[in-house]
Design a protein around this motif. Sequence first.
Motif, PDB file in Angstrom:
ATOM      1  N   ASP A   1      -1.220 -15.750   7.733  1.00 44.88           N
ATOM      2  CA  ASP A   1      -1.536 -14.462   8.192  1.00 44.88           C
ATOM      3  C   ASP A   1      -2.322 -14.648   9.284  1.00 44.88           C
ATOM      4  OD1 ASP A   1      -0.127 -13.430   5.780  1.00 44.88           O
ATOM      5  OD2 ASP A   1      -1.919 -13.329   4.457  1.00 44.88           O
TER       6      ASP A   1
ATOM      7  N   ALA B   1      -3.834 -14.119  -2.474  1.00 44.32           N
ATOM      8  CA  ALA B   1      -3.382 -12.349  -2.672  1.00 44.32           C
ATOM      9  C   ALA B   1      -4.520 -11.596  -1.979  1.00 44.32           C
ATOM     10  CB  ALA B   1      -3.461 -12.247  -3.989  1.00 44.32           C
ATOM     11  N   ARG B   2      -5.685 -12.068  -1.864  1.00 46.21           N
ATOM     12  CA  ARG B   2      -6.737 -11.137  -1.170  1.00 46.21           C
ATOM     13  C   ARG B   2      -6.315 -11.084   0.244  1.00 46.21           C
ATOM     14  NH1 ARG B   2     -12.537 -12.033  -3.350  1.00 46.21           N
ATOM     15  NH2 ARG B   2     -12.941 -10.340  -2.220  1.00 46.21           N
TER      16      ARG B   2
ATOM     17  N   GLN C   1      -3.565 -11.769   1.585  1.00 45.65           N
ATOM     18  CA  GLN C   1      -2.195 -11.213   2.093  1.00 45.65           C
ATOM     19  C   GLN C   1      -2.246  -9.639   1.816  1.00 45.65           C
ATOM     20  OE1 GLN C   1       0.177 -12.742   3.086  1.00 45.65           O
ATOM     21  NE2 GLN C   1       2.076 -11.979   2.592  1.00 45.65           N
ATOM     22  N   ALA C   2      -3.084  -9.094   0.953  1.00 43.54           N
ATOM     23  CA  ALA C   2      -3.316  -7.827   1.017  1.00 43.54           C
ATOM     24  C   ALA C   2      -3.829  -7.119   2.131  1.00 43.54           C
ATOM     25  CB  ALA C   2      -4.012  -7.360  -0.411  1.00 43.54           C
TER      26      ALA C   2
ATOM     27  N   ALA D   1      -1.481  -7.298   4.846  1.00 39.51           N
ATOM     28  CA  ALA D   1      -0.199  -6.115   4.699  1.00 39.51           C
ATOM     29  C   ALA D   1      -0.878  -4.749   5.217  1.00 39.51           C
ATOM     30  CB  ALA D   1       0.138  -6.048   3.196  1.00 39.51           C
ATOM     31  N   ARG D   2      -2.266  -4.489   4.776  1.00 44.93           N
ATOM     32  CA  ARG D   2      -2.559  -3.148   5.083  1.00 44.93           C
ATOM     33  C   ARG D   2      -2.803  -3.126   6.741  1.00 44.93           C
ATOM     34  NH1 ARG D   2      -6.074  -4.175   0.648  1.00 44.93           N
ATOM     35  NH2 ARG D   2      -7.745  -5.210   2.121  1.00 44.93           N
TER      36      ARG D   2
ATOM     37  N   ARG E   1       4.696 -11.165  -0.533  1.00 48.43           N
ATOM     38  CA  ARG E   1       4.139 -11.953  -1.672  1.00 48.43           C
ATOM     39  C   ARG E   1       3.134 -12.899  -1.180  1.00 48.43           C
ATOM     40  NH1 ARG E   1       5.431  -7.929  -3.316  1.00 48.43           N
ATOM     41  NH2 ARG E   1       7.015  -7.271  -4.615  1.00 48.43           N
ATOM     42  N   ALA E   2       2.051 -13.150  -1.916  1.00 43.97           N
ATOM     43  CA  ALA E   2       1.102 -14.419  -1.666  1.00 43.97           C
ATOM     44  C   ALA E   2       1.485 -15.541  -2.424  1.00 43.97           C
ATOM     45  CB  ALA E   2      -0.237 -13.752  -2.014  1.00 43.97           C
TER      46      ALA E   2
END
Length: 59
Positions: free
Chosen positions: A5, A39-40, A42-43, A46-47, A56-57
């Motif tokens: 990312d 996941a954090r 990646q979220a 995405a935001r 997906r992470a």
Amino acid sequence: MHPADWSPVCDDQMKLYNEILREFRKLDAELLGISVEGARRQAAFARDRQPHFPLRAGP
């Protein structure tokens, strides 16, 4: 799949995939972004980048 990312390559990929997503859908194909990032992170990515397809992470 995108490697990391916020890397320049991933930023370019997200823009391109958002632009051509219609072409994938014409072929009844689904686009899914998968990264080795957590996941954090990646979220947050995405935001910030607002892809028009799911991300997906990794672990």
